[in-house]
Every structure is written in C-alpha cells, then in structure tokens.
Design a protein around this motif. Structure first.
Motif, PDB file in Angstrom:
ATOM      1  N   ARG A 138       5.554   9.916  39.898  1.00 47.55           N
ATOM      2  CA  ARG A 138       4.479  10.272  38.959  1.00 47.55           C
ATOM      3  C   ARG A 138       3.229  10.724  39.704  1.00 47.55           C
ATOM      4  O   ARG A 138       2.546  11.674  39.283  1.00 47.55           O
ATOM      5  N   TYR A 139       2.917  10.064  40.816  1.00 40.60           N
ATOM      6  CA  TYR A 139       1.755  10.460  41.611  1.00 40.60           C
ATOM      7  C   TYR A 139       1.955  11.867  42.169  1.00 40.60           C
ATOM      8  O   TYR A 139       1.042  12.705  42.146  1.00 40.60           O
ATOM      9  N   PHE A 140       3.145  12.135  42.663  1.00 44.93           N
ATOM     10  CA  PHE A 140       3.489  13.456  43.181  1.00 44.93           C
ATOM     11  C   PHE A 140       3.352  14.520  42.097  1.00 44.93           C
ATOM     12  O   PHE A 140       2.736  15.583  42.300  1.00 44.93           O
ATOM     13  N   LEU A 141       3.891  14.248  40.931  1.00 51.03           N
ATOM     14  CA  LEU A 141       3.811  15.192  39.819  1.00 51.03           C
ATOM     15  C   LEU A 141       2.369  15.465  39.405  1.00 51.03           C
ATOM     16  O   LEU A 141       2.025  16.586  39.022  1.00 51.03           O
ATOM     17  N   ALA A 142       1.532  14.456  39.510  1.00 51.95           N
ATOM     18  CA  ALA A 142       0.130  14.602  39.104  1.00 51.95           C
ATOM     19  C   ALA A 142      -0.723  15.311  40.145  1.00 51.95           C
ATOM     20  O   ALA A 142      -1.871  15.677  39.860  1.00 51.95           O
TER      21      ALA A 142
END
Length: 270
Positions: A138-142
C-alpha cells in the motif's frame, strides 16, 4: 495535597510505562531505520554478498531481446535523452523502501524516462523486518508504484534481496518470508489487477524462501552478474528480465528483457 499529587503522578507514570511495554518496541522506521536507504537499490546487496563474476560492462542485446536498466536515488538526476540515445528501451526506478522512505529523485527519473519514450516501471525495496507485506504494498502504491494500461508502464516490482541492515532474511524463516511476499503480491494485484514483478537472485531465494515454487505467475527479474543466467529459482520456467551487470553503457544496472519489442509492450499493457 502534595503527597496526593505525587501519588497521582506516580500512578499515571506507571500506567504510561505499562502501555509502552504492551505496545512493544518501536518500529525501525520510527527511530532512524533507513540510514543509507538512498544507496540500497536492486542488486546493491546481491553484488556485495554474491560478488560480480566477470560481469560484462557492455552486452549488446540480440534482436529478440531489449536493452534496459534500473536506477535509484543513488544515481542522482539521470540524463534521459542520453540513455535513450545509448539504446535504452525500458527502465525500472526505485520508488520506495519499507514504509518510511521514498526516492528523492523519483519524479525526475520516472517522468523523465517516460518523456523520452522509455517504457518504465517502479520498484519497492522490501523490508520485511519493519512491517507486513500488505502495508508495504500500500505504501508503494501510494508513492509511485501504481500501474496504468497506457502501454508505457510496467507492473510494479518487489526487490527481494539480502538485508542491508542486519540478518540476511530479515529475521524470518522460510514460511514467514513466503507469507510476507504473498501478502505484498496479493495486495498489489488486488489494487492493480497485475501480478508484481519479483526481483531476486536464485541464491537469496533458496536461502530465504527455501526455494519456494509458488510465485510462477509473477514476472521474474533475475539478478546474475555474469555472461550466463544459470539456474532460476523454483517455480519459474523462464525469466522476464535479466540484470546482467552492475555497470555499463546505461545509467545504473544493466538489464535485458527476454523478448522482442512487442512482448515488452505486451507486458506493459498487461
């Protein structure tokens, strides 16, 4: 009155201390767990641990393969017109590490490569010691790791390699590491519809996942600094990208896509 205030204060301090103990130790990213993160990039630890065996500085792509590279903040701002003139067809760019580091050069690198016509994608340096795979996906996607069906964006990649901060497998046994990678992959796929590419070396994969064969649906980006790839990790019958050298004619590490130009575009389109 004074003694009552002292007792009340002591009670509050005791409650606070108990809460801290219950919460456990602070996560690594809360107290400086990213020292040197700008120099952690795809293969930085593989080269240190496995060495570089006669890695060619120049390896011209045959007609059925495409020359590319990968970069991170370690390279600083990249001369993208120069990279395109030198034959680059695609590039992977480090976006994030763990849940607390973003590449300060990401915008220049990600947008600049796109503007000169390269097919580009983002990658995430895995930190299984800090938080779960889903949280890091999720951090990567954000922070730049998304995907769009524009024909110019590769699926995001997970960089799974030796731990630059300590124990090789980030304190996880094989089952724990497999579960962590699975959580990252499943979360990324649920958000984008794409399996993330997995970057690794055969030696690390054997050591830290017990050579798990359950990720054959993910494109494989294999690191081996030599003139031949050698053995692949279990579960993959072929590789998608080969990182064959840690230097060469293009900025950063040198890569070959295992297919013609139309197959590279097909990977981008999904």
């Amino acid at each position: 009155m004074g003694s009552k205030r002292v007792k009340r204060r002591s009670l509050l301090l005791a409650v606070f201390a108990a809460a801290l103990l219950a919460a456990g130790p602070a996560p690594a990213d809360a107290d400086g767990g990213y020292e040197g993160a700008e120099d952690h990039y795809a293969g930085s630890q593989i080269a240190k641990v496995e060495g570089v065996d006669a890695a060619p500085g120049v390896l011209y792509a045959p007609d059925d393969q495409q020359l590319g590279h990968d970069v991170s903040g370690h390279q600083g701002p990249v001369d993208w017109p120069g990279a395109a003139r030198s034959g680059a067809k695609f590039v992977y760019i480090k976006a994030t590490e763990g849940t607390g580091f973003t590449n300060p050069q990401f915008a220049q690198q990600y947008n600049g490569s796109y503007n000169v016509g390269l097919i580009r994608g983002a990658y995430h340096f895995a930190r299984p010691d800090i938080s779960g795979g889903a949280a890091q996906a999720r951090y990567f996607l954000a922070h730049g790791g998304g995907w769009s069906a524009d024909g110019k964006t590769l699926p995001g990649a997970l960089d799974a390699e030796y731990n630059p901060y300590g124990e090789t497998c980030y304190g996880k046994d094989a089952a724990g590491m497999v579960a962590w990678i699975r959580d990252f992959s499943d979360t990324y796929r649920a958000a984008t519809g794409r399996f993330p590419t997995i970057y690794t070396s055969t030696s690390w994969w054997k050591r830290c996942t017990a050579n798990n064969g359950g990720f054959g649906g993910n494109p494989l980006w294999i690191a081996r600094y030599n003139t031949a790839i050698g053995e692949l990790p279990a579960g993959w019958d072929f590789h998608t990208i080969w990182q064959f050298a840690d230097h060469g004619t293009l900025p950063g590490d040198q890569n070959l896509f295992n297919g013609a130009a139309d197959r590279l575009r097909a990977l981008a389109l999904g």
